[in-house]
Design an enzyme around this catalytic site. Structure first.
Site, PDB file in Angstrom:
ATOM      1  N   GLY A  73     -31.238  -4.726  18.285  1.00  0.00           N
ATOM      2  CA  GLY A  73     -30.746  -5.468  17.129  1.00  0.00           C
ATOM      3  C   GLY A  73     -31.259  -4.901  15.814  1.00  0.00           C
ATOM      4  O   GLY A  73     -30.516  -4.799  14.833  1.00  0.00           O
ATOM      5  N   CYS A  74     -32.539  -4.525  15.788  1.00  0.00           N
ATOM      6  CA  CYS A  74     -33.133  -3.987  14.558  1.00  0.00           C
ATOM      7  C   CYS A  74     -32.566  -2.604  14.236  1.00  0.00           C
ATOM      8  O   CYS A  74     -32.404  -2.249  13.067  1.00  0.00           O
ATOM      9  CB  CYS A  74     -34.646  -3.931  14.696  1.00  0.00           C
ATOM     10  N   THR A  75     -32.275  -1.841  15.257  1.00  0.00           N
ATOM     11  CA  THR A  75     -31.647  -0.536  15.037  1.00  0.00           C
ATOM     12  C   THR A  75     -30.253  -0.707  14.451  1.00  0.00           C
ATOM     13  O   THR A  75     -29.883  -0.039  13.471  1.00  0.00           O
ATOM     14  CB  THR A  75     -31.562   0.244  16.360  1.00  0.00           C
TER      15      THR A  75
END
Length: 360
Positions: A73-75
């Site tokens: 998700g952060c990527t």
């Protein structure tokens, strides 16, 4: 055949509720509210450089907290910011923050070709200050938009991942078309907003940047938006020098600000040195301060008292040709202010070349 207990669902239901409760406790957060003052901080980026939030006073800042670098998700979220960066950077400085180390941030930025700044909040202290540190030890996915005056304008709780760049762009476009009523107002009798800009004439580290609110012990401050290529502004170069030489010994601070995106820093330096400007000349990249002050032309003057309250705004005098000057508006306003009186005229219409802003 054995009959199924009609209450078979109770145990799974209870387990689900317990898991949901644990999840809520571990991963929930209570972010600071819109309208709050954004806490200042100092964090190191992926290149080892330290950043303070106050370094960006006078600009919009996107403060994007996310849980952990390299997670899916952060990527996706950071890559969305990367893809929207050209447009987004026209509106704001973008700072991504997670509890990762600077080394991890450096690898993450390099692997995904990220262009925005990643900061390392290893101990979670900044996340805690903003109310987004979870009991699991990392930040919730929350983005704050901070205004030029240091207040939180918008909070994106549970910010998007692959669509977050689009979310932010839509917000800034709506902000531009519908300015908030609590945006800084530039008006006679009102305190002007703070800013911090690089001084292109700095000769030492102490002079490298000028923050307006750090100017102390002055009876008045004169801010003049100037240009290198504008013939009208250039016709005032000598008069600006003379005014600064006359009034600086009387306790007046002069500041020149160049906000024209077509005039690079080296050109601004050469121009200031050529004309012997005896005051700091500040480069307003992205015309953030010009926008903040609603400045339109060069030259355009903002005269402040010692409390940063606007006392005069407009032209330097009434003629581009010094031989035809009949009203010396800035000089008259300065004389009145230094004498403890109200300027005889508080607003005039500035004339000159339009400030060449970054295309939106």
């Amino acid at each position: 055949m054995r009959r199924r207990n009609r209450f078979w669902w109770v145990v799974p239901f209870v387990i689900g509720v317990l898991l949901w409760g644990i999840w809520s406790v571990m991963f929930s957060s209570t972010p600071l509210k819109e309208g709050s003052i954004a806490p200042d901080f100092a964090l190191t980026d992926s290149n080892g450089k330290q950043h303070r939030l106050s370094d960006y006073r006078g600009k919009y800042v996107v403060l994007m907290f996310y849980p952990k670098s390299f997670t899916p998700g952060c990527t996706a979220q950071n890559c969305a910011i990367r893809d929207a960066y050209d447009a987004l950077s026209q509106y704001a400085v973008v700072l991504g923050i997670s509890v990762d180390t600077p080394e991890t941030q450096a690898r993450f930025a390099a692997q995904h070709h990220l262009r925005h700044t990643l900061l390392a909040d290893e101990k979670g202290e900044v996340a805690r200050a903003y109310g987004v540190l979870t009991n699991a030890g990392f930040a919730s996915r929350t983005t704050f938009v901070i205004g030029p005056d240091g207040k939180i304008l918008k909070v994106f709780e549970k910010a998007g991942t692959s669509n977050h760049g689009e979310e932010l762009l839509n917000y800034f476009k709506s902000l531009a078309s519908n300015p908030a009523s609590d945006e800084p107002v530039i008006a006679i009798g009102k305190k002007v907003p703070d800013f911090r800009l690089p001084n292109v004439l700095a000769t030492n580290e102490k002079e490298r940047e000028v923050r307006l609110y750090d100017i102390k012990g002055k009876k008045a401050i004169v801010i003049i938006f100037i240009a290198t290529r504008c013939p009208i502004s250039n016709d005032y170069n000598e008069r600006m020098v003379e005014l600064a030489q006359t009034y600086t010994p009387k306790g007046v601070q002069f500041l020149g600000i160049n906000s024209n995106h077509i005039e690079p820093t080296e050109e601004v330096i050469d121009h200031a040195k050529k004309h012997g400007f005896p005051f700091p000349v500040l480069k307003d990249e992205g015309n953030r301060v010009a926008d903040l002050y609603q400045a339109k032309v060069t030259p355009e003057v903002f005269l402040l008292d010692s409390n940063f309250v606007l006392r005069y705004h407009g032209r330097i005098d009434d003629s581009q040709n010094p031989a035809r000057v009949t009203r010396r508006d800035l000089q008259e306003a300065l004389d009145a202010l230094l004498a403890g009186k109200e300027p005889p005229v508080t607003e005039t219409r500035a004339f000159g070349c339009t400030i060449k802003r970054v295309p939106k």
